[in-house]
Structures are given as C-alpha cells and as structure tokens.
Write an enzyme that holds these catalytic residues in place. Structure first.
Site, PDB file in Angstrom:
ATOM      1  CG  ASP A  92      51.835  75.006  28.487  1.00  0.00           C
ATOM      2  OD1 ASP A  92      51.258  75.747  27.665  1.00  0.00           O
ATOM      3  OD2 ASP A  92      52.685  75.416  29.280  1.00  0.00           O
ATOM      4  CG  ASP A 154      52.534  81.465  26.543  1.00  0.00           C
ATOM      5  OD1 ASP A 154      52.186  82.623  26.830  1.00  0.00           O
ATOM      6  OD2 ASP A 154      53.684  81.059  26.691  1.00  0.00           O
TER       7      ASP A 154
HETATM    8  N1  GLY Z   1      54.835  78.717  26.526  1.00  0.00           N
HETATM    9  C1  GLY Z   1      56.093  79.120  27.057  1.00  0.00           C
HETATM   10  C2  GLY Z   1      56.947  79.770  26.053  1.00  0.00           C
HETATM   11  O1  GLY Z   1      56.509  80.227  25.029  1.00  0.00           O
HETATM   12  O2  GLY Z   1      58.144  79.826  26.304  1.00  0.00           O
END
Ligand code: GLY
Length: 374
Positions: A92, A154
């Site tokens: 992330d 994600d």
């Molecule tokens: N990237 C984690 C979520 O979408 O909750």
C-alpha cells in the site's frame, strides 16, 4: 467536456466546506473510519494514511486554502518515519505516497516530494516476486505467518506510483513491474464473468498458483465489490499509462459486471454475491471508487460507448451525494455514509470511510473536468 448538471458544483462546494471544517479537528492525523460520527485516527503506517492528505490536496487544488496545504504537507512528512521503520511497509506504499508526495510534486513541483516518492517506488518494486510475477501484498500479520505468496487485487491501485516513477526518471524498470503484475491479475484474478478474486496465493519459490482466499469478500467464490472497484479503476489507469488494449478490455469487463449487479439506488452492496441470510450492507466506498474508474473509462473509449460509462459513474455519484451524503449533519465528520471496511472481521461496518470520502471528492472533481490524483 459533457455538460454538468447543477448538483455537481453544489456537491463540490459542500465537500470543500465540510473538509475545511473537519480539518480543524483532524489536523495531520490519519483518519480511517468514522465511528459514532467521529473519525478514528490510525498510525501513519496504516494503509489508509494517504487518503486524508489526498482529499486535502483535491480541495486545495481548487480553493488554494493554505491551511489545507500545510496539513497535507505535515501528513507527508510524518510518513518519513514509516520508511525509516521499514517493517510496516507493505504494497500500500502506492496508495500512501501517490496521494501525498506524488500529489504535492505534481501540484507544486517540490523536489523533496519527488525524492520521497521515488524512494517509495523503489520499495514497492522490491516487493516484486520474479517467479510468480506478482507484487507481494503484506508482511506477516502475526508471528510465524508466511504470506510471502499472497497477492491481492487492491494492488492495482498501487501501480500508478510505478508508472509515475518511470515517467519522471525515464527508466522503464518500474513500469515493467507494473505491467508484469497487471498481466498476472488478468490471468489469475479477473474471472470470465467480470467479477474478481480478492487474494490469490502463489508458491513464492516456484511462482505456481496455489489457490484463492476470500479475504474481505464473503467467500473465495463471492464477489467483493470494493475488490471489483480496485480492479475496474486500476485497469483503466493501467490503460492510461501503457496504452495496452488488454487493460482497457479488462476494465470494461469488470465495469459491466459491476453495473449489472448494482441495486436500484446504484450504490453497491459490500459483496455482489451474498447468500440470502447475510446482511446486505452497502459499501459506498466501492461505489465511489468504481465511479472514478467509470469516468476515466468514459474518456478512453469512442463516443458511442462513452455515454454508458459516464452515465453510470455520474448516476452513482449522484446517488452518493443525495442519498448517502452527511452534508448537514453536524454530528458526523464523514462525507459519505454507509461504507463497509471489513465485514468478515466485523470491522467498520456501515460507517463513513476515508477512501469513500476521497473517491467521492475525486469523482466530483472529475465531473468538473479535473484529473484524479492517481
Ligand atoms: N485495501 C484494503 C481495503 O480495500 O479494505
């Protein structure tokens, strides 16, 4: 540019006004979910750390309110410690530094931000597993856990950091990694019906696919709506940065699945494939992110097709604005109600989420003719 309906400017003004007001309480904290009307602040290493400064940059771009700029810069500076600490860094990195350092560099040309974002891009690249052609998602969540073979949908939204790094350095290495990872997503994440897997597990030594986990969706076979939104917008961004037709086709495929499964008010449930006895909470954040992807997609296709995506994105944002907005609620810091963060772990269900707020604001900014920050 298409004609804007009146509500769009109104929605933007209310967004800017509420963000400015909330910023006096939140300051350079890192909000994630608003519980009982107040955003809970997380540590700087939490994956959502970029969304609040990103939202401040979106508003600053329009209002030039220096108080918001100062707060966004303070948030960015706090992320230095996350890099120094190292162990908390996961994939992330893309969300976190795209909406802080890259945003500031794009808006103000600050060298310090460019350096930070390049450092972050290098750390993201280092998570690439050459054998499996995927970017490793997380570090172990608990002692002894081995998740070195896990990749998640994600991550599509983390790749713009790599495209940006290649474009500012002229070195295609970063982009190569983004493309390799995206191709793995095409092969192993996007299903023939346009729904997506959340987590795919590979053997980290051989790169072979081992299986699929449900993750934040209801089950391995269900269809987590925010995962689909990450895929939709991520693939449209992949097309924007590479011009590769296969990413455009994938974005369309997921978009059609998404639109076809929306309930009447055009804001998705947290999972599109739930058994009848499971609560059908909405996930407004999935709707907001998907709307941004749809608006981008509408600019990438020929006129005849464009209206379908634009109208769907606009309709979702309009519903979020008029049915989910907390505009006049003094007792609520969030902008957009009814997000679902993690249903399987029963965390942050039916609450405003900072990424829902961010993507809503980005979607409205897109309707007003601006680019998103990714
Ligand atoms: N990237 C984690 C979520 O979408 O909750």
């Amino acid at each position: 540019m298409a004609q804007q309906p009146d509500w769009v400017k109104e929605a933007w003004n209310k967004t800017a006004e509420k963000v400015s007001k909330t910023s006096r309480r939140i300051g350079s904290g890192f909000p994630h979910a608003s519980v009982n009307g107040k955003y809970v602040l997380e540590p700087a290493h939490w994956w959502t750390a970029g969304f609040w400064p990103g939202l401040l940059w979106l508003v600053y771009r329009d209002t030039k309110d220096t108080a918001l700029k100062t707060i966004a810069e303070e948030c960015e500076a706090k992320l230095d410690q996350v890099i120094a600490d190292y162990y908390r860094l996961d994939h992330d990195i893309g969300f976190m530094w795209t909406l802080t350092s890259v945003a500031r560099y794009k808006l103000l040309g600050e060298e310090e931000s460019k350096r930070r974002a390049l450092l972050a891009a290098n750390l993201l690249s280092a998570r690439f597993n050459i054998k499996g052609r995927y970017i490793r998602a997380w570090n172990p969540w608990r002692p002894g856990e081995d998740n070195s073979g896990w990749a998640i949908i994600d991550c599509m939204m983390n790749l713009p950091l790599l495209y940006w790094a290649s474009s500012v350095t002229g070195d295609p290495r970063f982009k190569h990694i983004a493309v390799e990872h995206s191709d793995t997503v095409l092969t192993h994440f996007i299903r023939p019906d346009g729904s997506v897997n959340h987590i795919v597990v590979f053997d980290p030594a051989t790169g072979e696919k081992i299986g699929v986990n449900g993750g934040q969706g209801y089950s391995a076979e269900s269809a987590w709506s925010r995962g689909a939104a990450w895929a939709l917008y991520g693939m449209a961004l992949g097309y924007k940065y590479t011009g590769e037709e296969r990413y455009l086709q994938a974005a369309k495929q997921v978009a059609h699945f998404f639109i076809a499964n929306l309930p009447e008010d055009f804001v998705p449930h947290w999972d599109f494939r739930l058994p009848p006895d499971v609560e059908k909470y909405r996930d407004s954040s999935a709707g907001a992110c998907a709307a941004c992807g749809l608006l981008l997609l509408s600019k990438q296709v020929a006129d005849a097709e464009s209206a379908l995506y634009r109208q769907a994105g606009e309709r979702m944002l309009h519903s979020l604005y008029s049915n989910y907005g907390a505009w006049d609620r003094e007792d609520e810091e969030g902008l957009i109600l009814h997000g679902t963060s993690h249903y399987p772990e029963r965390r942050n269900i039916d609450v405003p989420l900072i990424y829902g707020d961010y993507y809503f604001a980005e979607g409205i900014a897109q309707l007003l003719g601006h680019d998103g920050l990714f």
